[in-house]
Design an enzyme around this catalytic site. Structure first.
Site, PDB file in Angstrom:
ATOM      1  N   ASP A   1       0.858  -1.180   0.000  1.00 22.36           N
ATOM      2  CA  ASP A   1       0.000   0.000   0.000  1.00 22.36           C
ATOM      3  C   ASP A   1       0.897   1.233   0.000  1.00 22.36           C
ATOM      4  O   ASP A   1       1.874   1.300   0.751  1.00 22.36           O
ATOM      5  CB  ASP A   1      -0.915   0.009   1.222  1.00 22.36           C
ATOM      6  CG  ASP A   1      -2.060  -0.980   1.099  1.00 22.36           C
ATOM      7  OD1 ASP A   1      -2.130  -1.700   0.082  1.00 22.36           O
ATOM      8  OD2 ASP A   1      -2.889  -1.030   2.021  1.00 22.36           O
TER       9      ASP A   1
ATOM     10  N   HIS B   1      -6.303   2.538  -4.579  1.00 20.01           N
ATOM     11  CA  HIS B   1      -6.428   2.648  -3.127  1.00 20.01           C
ATOM     12  C   HIS B   1      -7.240   3.897  -2.783  1.00 20.01           C
ATOM     13  O   HIS B   1      -7.135   4.430  -1.689  1.00 20.01           O
ATOM     14  CB  HIS B   1      -5.039   2.675  -2.493  1.00 20.01           C
ATOM     15  CG  HIS B   1      -4.977   2.200  -1.077  1.00 20.01           C
ATOM     16  ND1 HIS B   1      -5.750   1.162  -0.581  1.00 20.01           N
ATOM     17  CD2 HIS B   1      -4.216   2.614  -0.028  1.00 20.01           C
ATOM     18  CE1 HIS B   1      -5.457   0.968   0.691  1.00 20.01           C
ATOM     19  NE2 HIS B   1      -4.537   1.841   1.057  1.00 20.01           N
TER      20      HIS B   1
ATOM     21  N   HIS C   1      -8.085   8.038   0.378  1.00 22.84           N
ATOM     22  CA  HIS C   1      -7.893   7.040   1.432  1.00 22.84           C
ATOM     23  C   HIS C   1      -8.945   7.140   2.543  1.00 22.84           C
ATOM     24  O   HIS C   1      -8.633   7.032   3.734  1.00 22.84           O
ATOM     25  CB  HIS C   1      -6.471   7.168   2.013  1.00 22.84           C
ATOM     26  CG  HIS C   1      -5.996   5.937   2.709  1.00 22.84           C
ATOM     27  ND1 HIS C   1      -6.137   5.748   4.068  1.00 22.84           N
ATOM     28  CD2 HIS C   1      -5.358   4.839   2.253  1.00 22.84           C
ATOM     29  CE1 HIS C   1      -5.614   4.594   4.417  1.00 22.84           C
ATOM     30  NE2 HIS C   1      -5.125   4.016   3.325  1.00 22.84           N
TER      31      HIS C   1
ATOM     32  N   HIS D   1       3.852  -2.351   3.525  1.00 21.34           N
ATOM     33  CA  HIS D   1       3.857  -0.916   3.265  1.00 21.34           C
ATOM     34  C   HIS D   1       5.269  -0.502   2.887  1.00 21.34           C
ATOM     35  O   HIS D   1       6.230  -0.837   3.584  1.00 21.34           O
ATOM     36  CB  HIS D   1       3.366  -0.139   4.487  1.00 21.34           C
ATOM     37  CG  HIS D   1       1.921  -0.364   4.770  1.00 21.34           C
ATOM     38  ND1 HIS D   1       1.472  -1.474   5.457  1.00 21.34           N
ATOM     39  CD2 HIS D   1       0.829   0.356   4.439  1.00 21.34           C
ATOM     40  CE1 HIS D   1       0.151  -1.414   5.532  1.00 21.34           C
ATOM     41  NE2 HIS D   1      -0.272  -0.318   4.931  1.00 21.34           N
TER      42      HIS D   1
END
Length: 176
Positions: free
Chosen positions: A18, A69, A73, A167
């Site tokens: 991500d 994504h 967010h 991440h």
């Protein structure tokens, strides 16, 4: 097919990252993936797409999946209505199409928060939702525990078909 890493025989794991902001480690991660001939999926937000054009273009050029994504967010189930959810997904897809001529096919809900409504909207818009089977608290840049810890933490949960949520802001992940 979501980018897969082959283990022994036919076993596969899926590396997903991500990307909400850049912390200086994505290029190193991309270098390692290229060196090992491994593809991954990177789920990006609008600020990332706008600010990290060379990294996003590199992801695309090197055959990685670039996934949706959302624009901002948000926690999608908490949005006021279906139109807001749709705008977060279609707006992000349009931005990436405009900037990179790349159509996103996969989406990951921010914070891993979803509902039947979110999944239905994403599906109706043509996105496949990608969740994960393993994640650990690697996004906290103030709580890095070293590459050995990161490697052990991830590999102890491997199984055929594992989808790893990582991440790229984590120094530990980049080093591991």
């Amino acid at each position: 097919d979501l980018g897969a890493v082959f283990l022994h025989g036919d076993n596969k794991i899926y590396l997903t990252f991500d990307e909400g902001y850049e912390n200086g480690y994505t290029a190193k991660i991309l270098d390692t993936l290229k060196e090992k001939n491994v593809s991954a999926a990177f789920f990006i937000t609008a600020p990332y797409a706008k600010e990290q054009t060379s990294l996003v273009q590199r992801m695309i050029n090197e055959g990685h999946i670039v996934g949706n994504h959302t624009i901002n967010h948000p926690n999608l189930p908490k949005l006021a209505n279906s139109d807001k959810i749709s705008e977060e997904l279609t707006g992000m897809n349009k931005l990436v199409m405009d900037l990179y001529n790349y159509e996103m096919k996969y989406m990951r809900p921010p914070e891993g928060e979803y509902s039947e409504k979110v999944l239905s909207i994403a599906n109706d818009l043509g996105f496949k939702t990608v969740l994960w089977s393993f994640a650990y608290k690697d996004w906290d840049t103030n709580s890095q525990k070293g590459k050995e810890y990161a490697f052990k933490e991830v590999t102890s949960y491997l199984h055929d078909g594992a989808v790893l949520l990582l991440h790229a802001v984590s120094k530990d992940n980049a080093d591991a």
